[in-house]
Design an enzyme around this catalytic site. Structure first.
Site, PDB file in Angstrom:
ATOM      1  N   ASP A  62       0.876  -1.131   0.088  1.00  0.00           N
ATOM      2  CA  ASP A  62       0.143  -0.158   0.151  1.00  0.00           C
ATOM      3  C   ASP A  62       1.058   1.245   0.029  1.00  0.00           C
ATOM      4  OD1 ASP A  62      -1.660   2.065   0.551  1.00  0.00           O
ATOM      5  OD2 ASP A  62      -2.966   0.930   1.757  1.00  0.00           O
ATOM      6  N   GLU A  64      29.112   2.073   7.165  1.00  0.00           N
ATOM      7  CA  GLU A  64      28.869   0.786   7.321  1.00  0.00           C
ATOM      8  C   GLU A  64      28.681  -0.022   6.127  1.00  0.00           C
ATOM      9  OE1 GLU A  64      24.807  -0.200   9.179  1.00  0.00           O
ATOM     10  OE2 GLU A  64      24.464   1.870   9.284  1.00  0.00           O
ATOM     11  N   CYS A  95      25.073   3.214  12.085  1.00  0.00           N
ATOM     12  CA  CYS A  95      24.656   4.477  11.741  1.00  0.00           C
ATOM     13  C   CYS A  95      25.370   5.589  12.834  1.00  0.00           C
ATOM     14  CB  CYS A  95      23.227   4.660  11.903  1.00  0.00           C
ATOM     15  SG  CYS A  95      22.409   3.425  10.649  1.00  0.00           S
ATOM     16  N   THR A 137      13.200   0.877   2.859  1.00  0.00           N
ATOM     17  CA  THR A 137      13.535   1.697   3.380  1.00  0.00           C
ATOM     18  C   THR A 137      15.368   2.236   2.878  1.00  0.00           C
ATOM     19  OG1 THR A 137      14.580   0.558   5.273  1.00  0.00           O
ATOM     20  CG2 THR A 137      12.511   1.550   5.662  1.00  0.00           C
ATOM     21  N   SER A 169      14.504  -3.488  16.213  1.00  0.00           N
ATOM     22  CA  SER A 169      15.596  -2.340  15.956  1.00  0.00           C
ATOM     23  C   SER A 169      15.028  -1.062  16.192  1.00  0.00           C
ATOM     24  CB  SER A 169      16.183  -2.483  14.467  1.00  0.00           C
ATOM     25  OG  SER A 169      15.436  -2.272  13.464  1.00  0.00           O
ATOM     26  N   HIS A 202      18.335  10.487  14.499  1.00  0.00           N
ATOM     27  CA  HIS A 202      18.976   9.561  13.120  1.00  0.00           C
ATOM     28  C   HIS A 202      17.602   9.201  12.307  1.00  0.00           C
ATOM     29  CE1 HIS A 202      20.250   6.324  10.834  1.00  0.00           C
ATOM     30  NE2 HIS A 202      19.665   5.233  11.606  1.00  0.00           N
ATOM     31  N   LYS A 257       8.151   9.257  15.474  1.00  0.00           N
ATOM     32  CA  LYS A 257       8.142   8.415  16.492  1.00  0.00           C
ATOM     33  C   LYS A 257       9.139   8.641  17.702  1.00  0.00           C
ATOM     34  CE  LYS A 257       7.969   3.683  15.466  1.00  0.00           C
ATOM     35  NZ  LYS A 257       6.584   2.944  14.895  1.00  0.00           N
ATOM     36  N   ASN A 315      17.162   6.548   3.276  1.00  0.00           N
ATOM     37  CA  ASN A 315      18.079   6.136   4.378  1.00  0.00           C
ATOM     38  C   ASN A 315      19.534   6.118   4.026  1.00  0.00           C
ATOM     39  OD1 ASN A 315      19.150   5.418   6.663  1.00  0.00           O
ATOM     40  ND2 ASN A 315      18.366   3.032   6.730  1.00  0.00           N
ATOM     41  N   SER A 337      22.963   0.508  15.155  1.00  0.00           N
ATOM     42  CA  SER A 337      22.497  -0.776  15.558  1.00  0.00           C
ATOM     43  C   SER A 337      23.918  -1.458  15.995  1.00  0.00           C
ATOM     44  CB  SER A 337      21.802  -1.693  14.546  1.00  0.00           C
ATOM     45  OG  SER A 337      20.556  -1.159  13.970  1.00  0.00           O
TER      46      SER A 337
END
Ligand code: CAA
Length: 460
Positions: free
Chosen positions: A29, A81, A119, A162, A212, A255, A264, A346, A382
């Site tokens: 979607d 990374e 990151c 992402t 994560s 980040h 969020k 990202n 991470s």
């Protein structure tokens, strides 16, 4: 001694996938991608690019704009990374490319390493180089810290929506024209985790997505608690008992693995910061439900093992994010930092700093005077570690910010078909071909099949 960012530049690859094409091809979607995750376009690297090229292009841009010669740069650090060598550091490749333009051995004196911690490593590199400057070791030279990454996930995985790619170069010195970092308040948090990692030989990570997300929030919050202790004990910020530390941060940069993660994170941090303040009672009334509290011990494992708690908690967060108090804070402190991420995706190590640049440009375009504003940074990597730190915009910032123009930095991009994107992703294009020529840029010209040596050129 003061230390901070004197100038910054970005390099974004000129190919992208549009979420319209991606959502249709993967039968996702489009509202999930655009409204749920906040992704509209994802930058993709061409066949003649790797993370070292992206870094060299960002570094060259900043040196050229400021008329800086190699002798003026004392340290060159690359944080990534997306490394392609277990031993040879990416800054060596970048020095090699820059010397094709500035002349052989012109960077001979220049120290530096490649840093790794998912990151967050760019933030560690920044901190170490700021301390090199504060210690008086720089001797009027700049430190150049470049964060560069290609966020690539398995085809068909939930992480595939992402992705993104790009690099940000930051020029650091003791008389910064853009931002001076606050001293003795940088806070870190670390634990041994398997939320997202990329074992040797794999070119995509193994990801536990929801794990994560939650770990990011918990780790940044822990670092924020330590930051709070530090700013209060150093006297940098003196909140009264009914104030939160976030009341003193004018802009927040988080980040951004995808832009909605910033929103969020703001909700999560606000919730924990406001919980013990007088303002929380009226907020709970507006939200219209009691705040779900995790059973002790509130570890990530006990939280994830309790689907009822997760459901209630998401509902509470959603209602919190609908309040005027949250939305005022979001608009005022965070929203401008998310604009670039929506168009680029990202950038792993570079995501936080692309967000900072986005915030500067779009807040400036609102006509706001940014001088003296305190900027908070919430960095997450991470594996896992978080860093929280802050700085203050200088009086001279306009010299730098008035030149920022994201639209022109990503102008003339080419929208990929899904077939082209998948061909690049799978590495099916012949090594000597690319979709774009990469004019006026560093490009990868060859990877020797016999010994993996890489050759680059500046394509003038
Ligand atoms: N309309 C509007 N919103 C919708 C929707 C629709 N039709 N369908 C779903 N959504 C919303 C969901 O409600 C959800 O919102 P909330 O987060 O507010 O609950 C959002 O869209 C995403 O939906 P899901 O959580 O169901 O998505 P998912 O589980 O399929 O995948 C992901 C999301 C876990 C982030 C996944 O893309 C992933 O694994 N990405 C890679 C890992 C990652 O980015 N982790 C972030 C933290 S780790 C880190 O930051 C390091 C790093 O750079 C990778």
């Amino acid at each position: 001694m003061a230390a901070g960012i004197d100038d910054m530049s970005i390099y974004i690859p000129k190919l992208y996938v549009d979420t319209e094409d991606f959502a249709e091809a993967r039968d996702v979607d489009i509202d999930k991608m655009r409204k749920g995750l906040g992704i509209y376009q994802m930058a993709i690297v061409d066949n003649n690019q790797d993370p070292a090229c992206l870094a060299a292009n960002a570094a060259y841009k900043i040196m050229k704009r400021n008329d800086i010669q190699p002798k003026d740069v004392g340290r060159l650090y690359i944080s990534t990374e997306s490394s392609f060598d277990e031993s040879k550091a990416m800054n060596a490749y970048v020095v090699g490319m820059l010397e094709q333009v500035y002349g052989p051995d012109t960077f001979e004196h220049c120290g530096g390493v490649e840093t790794k911690f998912a990151c967050v490593s760019g933030s560690y590199a920044l901190y170490d180089n700021l301390n090199w400057i504060r210690a008086g070791e720089a001797d009027s030279q700049y430190a150049l810290v470049v964060v560069s990454d290609i966020a690539k996930y398995d085809l068909g995985s939930s992480g595939e929506m992402t992705q993104g790619a790009g690099a940000v170069a930051m020029l650091l010195n003791d008389e910064p024209r853009l931002l001076t970092f606050d001293r003795k308040v940088t806070a870190t948090s670390i634990s041994d985790e398997y939320d997202f990692y990329r074992p040797f030989g794999k070119d995509t990570p193994i990801v536990h997505g929801q794990y994560s997300n939650l770990l990011y929030l918990m780790q940044v919050r822990k670092a924020l608690e330590l930051y709070k202790t530090k700013v209060i004990s150093t006297g940098l910020i003196k909140p009264s008992p009914d104030e939160s530390i976030l009341d003193y941060i004018d802009y927040l940069n988080m980040h951004l693995p995808y832009s909605a993660m910033g929103r969020k994170a703001l909700a999560y941090l606000l919730r924990h910061e406001w919980r013990n303040l007088p303002r929380w009672g009226p907020m709970i009334e507006k939200i219209g439900m009691a705040e779900p509290i995790a059973k002790t011990p509130g570890t990530i494992e006990t939280i994830l093992a309790n689907p009822d708690f997760i459901k209630d908690d998401s509902k509470f967060n959603r209602l919190l994010m609908e309040t005027d108090e949250f939305n005022d804070m979001y608009e005022e402190k965070l929203s401008s930092s998310l604009i670039a991420s929506k168009m680029i995706g990202n950038l792993y190590t570079a995501s936080l700093y692309l967000g900072f640049r986005s915030s500067l440009e779009y807040e400036h375009k609102k006509g706001i005077d940014l001088a003296g504003k305190r900027i908070g940074f919430g960095s997450y990597g991470s594996g896992s570690s978080a860093m929280v730190f802050s700085g203050v915009i200088t009086e001279e910032y306009l010299d730098i910010v008035s030149h920022m123009e994201l639209e022109s930095d990503i102008a003339n991009r080419r929208r990929l078909t899904l077939e082209e994107y998948e061909m690049l992703h799978r590495g099916l294009m012949p090594a000597d071909e690319s979709l774009l020529s990469g004019k006026d840029e560093f490009i990868l010209t060859d990877v020797d099949k016999s010994n993996s040596e890489r050759r680059y050129a500046f394509n003038s």
